[in-house]
Write an enzyme that holds these catalytic residues in place. Structure first.
Site, PDB file in Angstrom:
ATOM      1  N   ARG B  16       0.839  -1.204   0.000  1.00  0.00           N
ATOM      2  CA  ARG B  16       0.000   0.000   0.000  1.00  0.00           C
ATOM      3  C   ARG B  16       0.875   1.256   0.000  1.00  0.00           C
ATOM      4  O   ARG B  16       1.068   1.879  -1.022  1.00  0.00           O
ATOM      5  CB  ARG B  16      -0.952  -0.027   1.216  1.00  0.00           C
ATOM      6  CG  ARG B  16      -2.160   0.902   1.071  1.00  0.00           C
ATOM      7  CD  ARG B  16      -1.894   2.341   1.489  1.00  0.00           C
ATOM      8  NE  ARG B  16      -1.386   2.445   2.854  1.00  0.00           N
ATOM      9  CZ  ARG B  16      -0.918   3.561   3.375  1.00  0.00           C
ATOM     10  NH1 ARG B  16      -0.896   4.676   2.657  1.00  0.00           N
ATOM     11  NH2 ARG B  16      -0.432   3.591   4.605  1.00  0.00           N
ATOM     12  N   ASP B  17       1.477   1.585   1.125  1.00  0.00           N
ATOM     13  CA  ASP B  17       2.231   2.836   1.210  1.00  0.00           C
ATOM     14  C   ASP B  17       3.448   2.798   0.298  1.00  0.00           C
ATOM     15  O   ASP B  17       3.836   3.813  -0.293  1.00  0.00           O
ATOM     16  CB  ASP B  17       2.658   3.078   2.663  1.00  0.00           C
ATOM     17  CG  ASP B  17       2.890   4.547   2.970  1.00  0.00           C
ATOM     18  OD1 ASP B  17       2.753   5.377   2.057  1.00  0.00           O
ATOM     19  OD2 ASP B  17       3.212   4.874   4.123  1.00  0.00           O
ATOM     20  N   HIS B 214       4.254   4.505  12.818  1.00  0.00           N
ATOM     21  CA  HIS B 214       4.525   4.459  11.372  1.00  0.00           C
ATOM     22  C   HIS B 214       5.502   5.591  11.069  1.00  0.00           C
ATOM     23  O   HIS B 214       5.176   6.752  11.277  1.00  0.00           O
ATOM     24  CB  HIS B 214       3.179   4.651  10.650  1.00  0.00           C
ATOM     25  CG  HIS B 214       3.245   4.742   9.163  1.00  0.00           C
ATOM     26  ND1 HIS B 214       2.807   3.724   8.342  1.00  0.00           N
ATOM     27  CD2 HIS B 214       3.669   5.731   8.328  1.00  0.00           C
ATOM     28  CE1 HIS B 214       2.940   4.068   7.069  1.00  0.00           C
ATOM     29  NE2 HIS B 214       3.467   5.290   7.035  1.00  0.00           N
ATOM     30  N   HIS B 216       8.618   7.338   8.437  1.00  0.00           N
ATOM     31  CA  HIS B 216       9.287   7.447   7.141  1.00  0.00           C
ATOM     32  C   HIS B 216      10.745   7.849   7.382  1.00  0.00           C
ATOM     33  O   HIS B 216      11.055   8.539   8.346  1.00  0.00           O
ATOM     34  CB  HIS B 216       8.586   8.480   6.269  1.00  0.00           C
ATOM     35  CG  HIS B 216       7.276   8.005   5.728  1.00  0.00           C
ATOM     36  ND1 HIS B 216       7.060   7.710   4.415  1.00  0.00           N
ATOM     37  CD2 HIS B 216       6.105   7.724   6.350  1.00  0.00           C
ATOM     38  CE1 HIS B 216       5.819   7.286   4.229  1.00  0.00           C
ATOM     39  NE2 HIS B 216       5.208   7.296   5.403  1.00  0.00           N
ATOM     40  N   CYS B 247       8.626   9.578  -2.773  1.00  0.00           N
ATOM     41  CA  CYS B 247       8.007  10.178  -3.956  1.00  0.00           C
ATOM     42  C   CYS B 247       8.839   9.815  -5.176  1.00  0.00           C
ATOM     43  O   CYS B 247      10.030  10.089  -5.212  1.00  0.00           O
ATOM     44  CB  CYS B 247       7.957  11.693  -3.784  1.00  0.00           C
ATOM     45  SG  CYS B 247       7.324  12.527  -5.242  1.00  0.00           S
ATOM     46  N   ASN B 256       9.175   4.847   3.354  1.00  0.00           N
ATOM     47  CA  ASN B 256       8.944   4.185   4.630  1.00  0.00           C
ATOM     48  C   ASN B 256      10.245   3.578   5.139  1.00  0.00           C
ATOM     49  O   ASN B 256      11.162   3.284   4.375  1.00  0.00           O
ATOM     50  CB  ASN B 256       7.937   3.038   4.445  1.00  0.00           C
ATOM     51  CG  ASN B 256       6.540   3.535   4.163  1.00  0.00           C
ATOM     52  OD1 ASN B 256       5.762   3.760   5.070  1.00  0.00           O
ATOM     53  ND2 ASN B 256       6.215   3.718   2.888  1.00  0.00           N
TER      54      ASN B 256
END
Lengths: 325, 325
Positions: B16-17, B214, B216, B247, B256
């Site tokens: 997903r991420d 969570h 990054h 990105c 992540n």
């Protein structure tokens, strides 16, 4: 944040550890980088290494770098150089360097590969190095390499690392640093080893030993190790501008922890470094320009939150609307 | 290592991420990755997001991914999906997903950009989402986005984050996670916020709230934040295979925290994850192959110390001999 120091002193090792495996750069370019680094406010700069120019061609201009450092004002950073033998220490002090780092590997395998001597043999040379440095009115730090793991011998028995640390102090070291030479340490083992050294080697609980640490980000854990070290009482950390120090023959493998990332992490956590982050980012951009390839600094790519360098696009993390669905 | 958990549960969010900002991949390729991830032993896998396919084309095959997950054995990983509205929750449970994550941004700026609603409006929808999920016999986690910083509003007042966390629990969330959406958090602020949420929202000191986090690695501090979170009581961490999630329009910007790096860090620190590191590294190599470009995993480049994947060259860190000089 009980127990954390208010301040951590960073030593910029980009000119030595960051560049030692690169093709030799013109001294003029390195002096330009030195000037950029000094302008960041970093309190300590490792200039070069007085080692065999055949083994490390990138450090062949050690005396010239020492001379360049001699032109800085007295209130500038403290300059140091790394040596691996009494002969190197002699050349360093002759070049005007008074803060010297002598490396002793805690593992025999790495020590033999590095200086053709066992750990005990290399450790015994500490007193000769100390005599030279102290005779010149200087200060000696012993850096314990392979403090956690050795590329040849595997994990280093913490007993060995503690024994080398104690021996170095007994033989004349004025301070100590422990180095994760191959970038395999993790915060759990960092906490354990640092805590043990602090307990066993501090003169008393009220007079804790000043300890430095040196981490590589080879497996991504470098800054986590640095944070664990600070929590365990380390107040001096090495870092390299732009995260250089990776093996140039392994593209993508990152090297030392990046100075600008460490500054960001510590400052934002409420621990002062005295370093201007914008100037540190400019120095990181400069080292990439000089070396001619990107380093390993995520922060340099992403920008500093506080100074508005964050890219306008927020695609990176946006969850995306389905409110209309 | 007093106070550290014996075990941390990792949720793999790479599907997903990790992929949501990439060009859409064939579902077949994603299912291949799903199989590789499931074989690592990871206990939880976030499969997809039920959001607008116009806003996030990469997640348009959400129902197909849910169907693929339905073919796994019951003793496999727990599968979940992310939603941003009651409508998304309805589609998720209709597709057979019973573990649902609903995102609420703690900052109005990000909330408006993400779901065209203020924080309070998005938070109020939690009960509707909970009704749908619980009605299907499922479990709801609320993920609090921009828990530390917002790309539009700047630093998030911790009062807001705590208020959203309390509200989510009151409105039906079965568990909570806090997200450093733009990768700006640092360990000092992680410790502060997590500790505060734990103190204010745990039913009692003897019954601490289960909290996920969570992070990054956008500015290099992701794993240091994860470590600080674990120290502060977090036992559930998100991570993405290969460190994807950056990105794609900002080459070099990492996303992540990388699952394999988190596994290495935790396992080596004595905290079990149940994940086989070699299988995790294979999955990281696979995602790079599928996406067609390198991710942001230093470990994948360097190799795992324990399994002998360390490159033979030790040039990276050798100090180099000057014993002969």
């Amino acid at each position: 944040m009980d127990g954390l120091p208010q301040r951590v002193s960073i030593r910029e090792v980009g000119l030595r550890d960051g560049l030692q495996n690169e093709a030799p750069l013109p001294t003029e370019a390195k002096v330009r980088l030195l000037e950029a680094l000094a302008s960041t406010g970093v309190p300590r700069i490792e200039l070069t290494a007085f080692v065999s120019p055949r083994a490390v061609p990138a450090m062949a201009d050690a005396a010239a770098m020492a001379a360049a450092a001699g032109t800085f004002r007295d209130d500038g950073p403290e300059f140091s150089a790394l040596v691996a033998s009494p002969g190197g220490a002699r050349r360093a002090v002759d070049a005007g360097i008074t803060t010297v780092e002598y490396v002793v590997s805690a593992s025999d395998g790495h020590s033999r590969a590095n200086v053709k001597a066992t750990t005990d043999e290399a450790l015994a040379r500490t007193s000769g190095v100390a005599d030279i440095v102290h005779g010149a009115g200087g200060r000696l730090e012993v850096i314990i390499a392979t403090a956690w793991d050795c590329p040849f011998d595997g994990p280093t028995d913490p007993d060995r690392t503690v024994r080398v640390a104690a021996g170095a102090l007994a033989l004349g070291a004025d301070s100590l640093a422990v180095a994760d030479t191959i970038g395999t340490a993790t915060p759990g083992r960092v906490t354990a080893l640092i805590s043990r050294i602090r307990v066993e080697l501090s003169p008393s609980a009220a007079q804790p030993i000043t300890l430095g640490a040196h981490f590589h980000n080879t497996r991504g854990a470098g800054l986590a190790c640095a944070w664990a070290a600070v929590q365990a009482g380390v107040t001096q950390l090495d870092a390299a501008v732009g995260g250089f120090g990776g093996c140039p023959f392994a593209p993508g493998a990152s090297g030392n922890i990046a100075t600008e990332e460490l500054v960001y992490l510590l400052d934002d956590s409420g621990i002062a470094t005295g370093i201007d982050l914008e100037a540190a980012l400019a120095a990181a951009a400069l080292v990439e320009e000089i070396v001619g390839r990107p380093g390993a600094s995520n922060l340099l790519r992403a920008g500093d939150r506080k100074r508005g360098r964050t890219p306008v696009s927020t695609d990176l993390n946006t969850i995306a609307s389905d409110a209309a669905s």
